[in-house]
Write a protein that holds these residues in place. Structure first.
Motif, PDB file in Angstrom:
ATOM      1  N   PRO A  59      94.647  75.704  88.937  1.00 58.96           N
ATOM      2  CA  PRO A  59      93.566  75.220  88.222  1.00 58.96           C
ATOM      3  C   PRO A  59      94.006  73.877  87.248  1.00 58.96           C
ATOM      4  N   LEU A  60      95.159  73.949  86.668  1.00 58.34           N
ATOM      5  CA  LEU A  60      95.542  72.736  85.800  1.00 58.34           C
ATOM      6  C   LEU A  60      95.766  71.666  86.612  1.00 58.34           C
ATOM      7  N   PHE A  61      96.464  71.946  87.869  1.00 55.84           N
ATOM      8  CA  PHE A  61      96.863  70.639  88.731  1.00 55.84           C
ATOM      9  C   PHE A  61      95.443  70.281  89.142  1.00 55.84           C
ATOM     10  N   ALA A  62      94.454  71.115  89.298  1.00 55.65           N
ATOM     11  CA  ALA A  62      93.317  70.662  89.949  1.00 55.65           C
ATOM     12  C   ALA A  62      92.249  69.769  88.908  1.00 55.65           C
ATOM     13  N   LEU A  79      91.203  66.245  90.667  1.00 57.93           N
ATOM     14  CA  LEU A  79      89.864  66.262  90.888  1.00 57.93           C
ATOM     15  C   LEU A  79      89.114  65.220  89.930  1.00 57.93           C
ATOM     16  N   ARG A  80      89.645  65.154  88.839  1.00 59.47           N
ATOM     17  CA  ARG A  80      88.951  64.014  87.770  1.00 59.47           C
ATOM     18  C   ARG A  80      89.246  62.727  88.523  1.00 59.47           C
ATOM     19  N   PHE A  81      90.323  62.366  89.004  1.00 56.12           N
ATOM     20  CA  PHE A  81      90.588  61.268  89.501  1.00 56.12           C
ATOM     21  C   PHE A  81      89.840  60.960  90.776  1.00 56.12           C
ATOM     22  N   GLU A 126      89.460  66.181 100.037  1.00 58.12           N
ATOM     23  CA  GLU A 126      88.156  66.412 100.578  1.00 58.12           C
ATOM     24  C   GLU A 126      87.232  65.453  99.906  1.00 58.12           C
ATOM     25  N   THR A 127      87.417  65.058  98.574  1.00 53.96           N
ATOM     26  CA  THR A 127      86.523  64.255  98.079  1.00 53.96           C
ATOM     27  C   THR A 127      86.817  62.781  98.404  1.00 53.96           C
TER      28      THR A 127
END
Length: 202
Positions: free
Chosen positions: A57-60, A64-66, A129-130
């Motif tokens: 979750p920390l990596f994500a 995911l923010r970027f 995926e994004t």
């Protein structure tokens, strides 16, 4: 300030990251993570399949923010101009900045703690995926198109390598980077890796 809707796994993830950085992965147990987070062992194992996956979750949140920023990239602007306009630490909350720093420290630890790499790669896959959706929008093609998926995967891999190189240089080698330098490295990586014409106005 963390949102009241924040994933409770992220709080555990921060504690796991701190323990891994302080003690190393082998010397940290699931019981240690549970105690640091103030949770039962059963709860921790319900959240995560292994102690190493506790940092996913920390990596994500950083990855995911970027990726989310890229998803807002206007069609009429180049990658260089867009990143220089939107990558602004002053727009981040103190918690987001602290999470990013913690994630960078963990990424720099990967060569010594290969057991964490699967967690890192899982977060990169989620961000990919994004990015595939970004490629699809900029090329006006389907996100299921093979060439679109290939371009998204190539871009994410390039960004992952930049993250790893900069984290190692900054944390292990104590090299200082300016924000424009980091942005230029990221934009160059995206442009070099793109197998479809997405980096200029479309």
């Amino acid at each position: 300030m963390p949102s009241h809707r924040e994933d409770p796994r992220l709080t555990v993830s921060r504690h796991a990251a701190e323990l891994f950085l302080e003690r190393g992965v082998a010397a940290t147990s699931g019981d240690d993570i549970a105690a640091a987070a103030g949770l039962s062992k059963r709860t921790v194992w319900r959240y995560f399949r292994s102690k190493e996956s506790a940092v996913e979750p920390l990596f994500a949140v950083s990855s995911l923010r970027f990726a989310s920023q890229l998803s807002e990239w206007p069609l009429d602007i180049s990658i260089e101009a867009y990143l220089h306009a939107v990558v602004r630490p002053q727009d981040q909350t103190p918690r987001e900045i602290a999470d990013d720093i913690l994630a960078v420290r963990l990424v720099a630890l990967l060569p010594k703690e290969p057991a964490l790499r699967s967690a890192w790669l899982m977060s990169c896959h989620a961000a990919e995926e994004t990015i595939v959706e970004v490629v699809a929008r900029r090329t006006r093609r389907s996100a299921t198109d093979f060439d679109v998926r290939l371009c998204g995967a190539a871009v994410m891999t390039a960004l992952r390598i930049v993250d790893e190189d900069i984290a190692t240089a900054a944390i292990t080698d104590r090299r200082a980077f300016t924000l424009p330098e980091v942005i230029d490295r990221m934009a160059e990586a995206i442009r070099t890796a793109s197998t479809l014409p997405i980096c200029d106005p479309v």
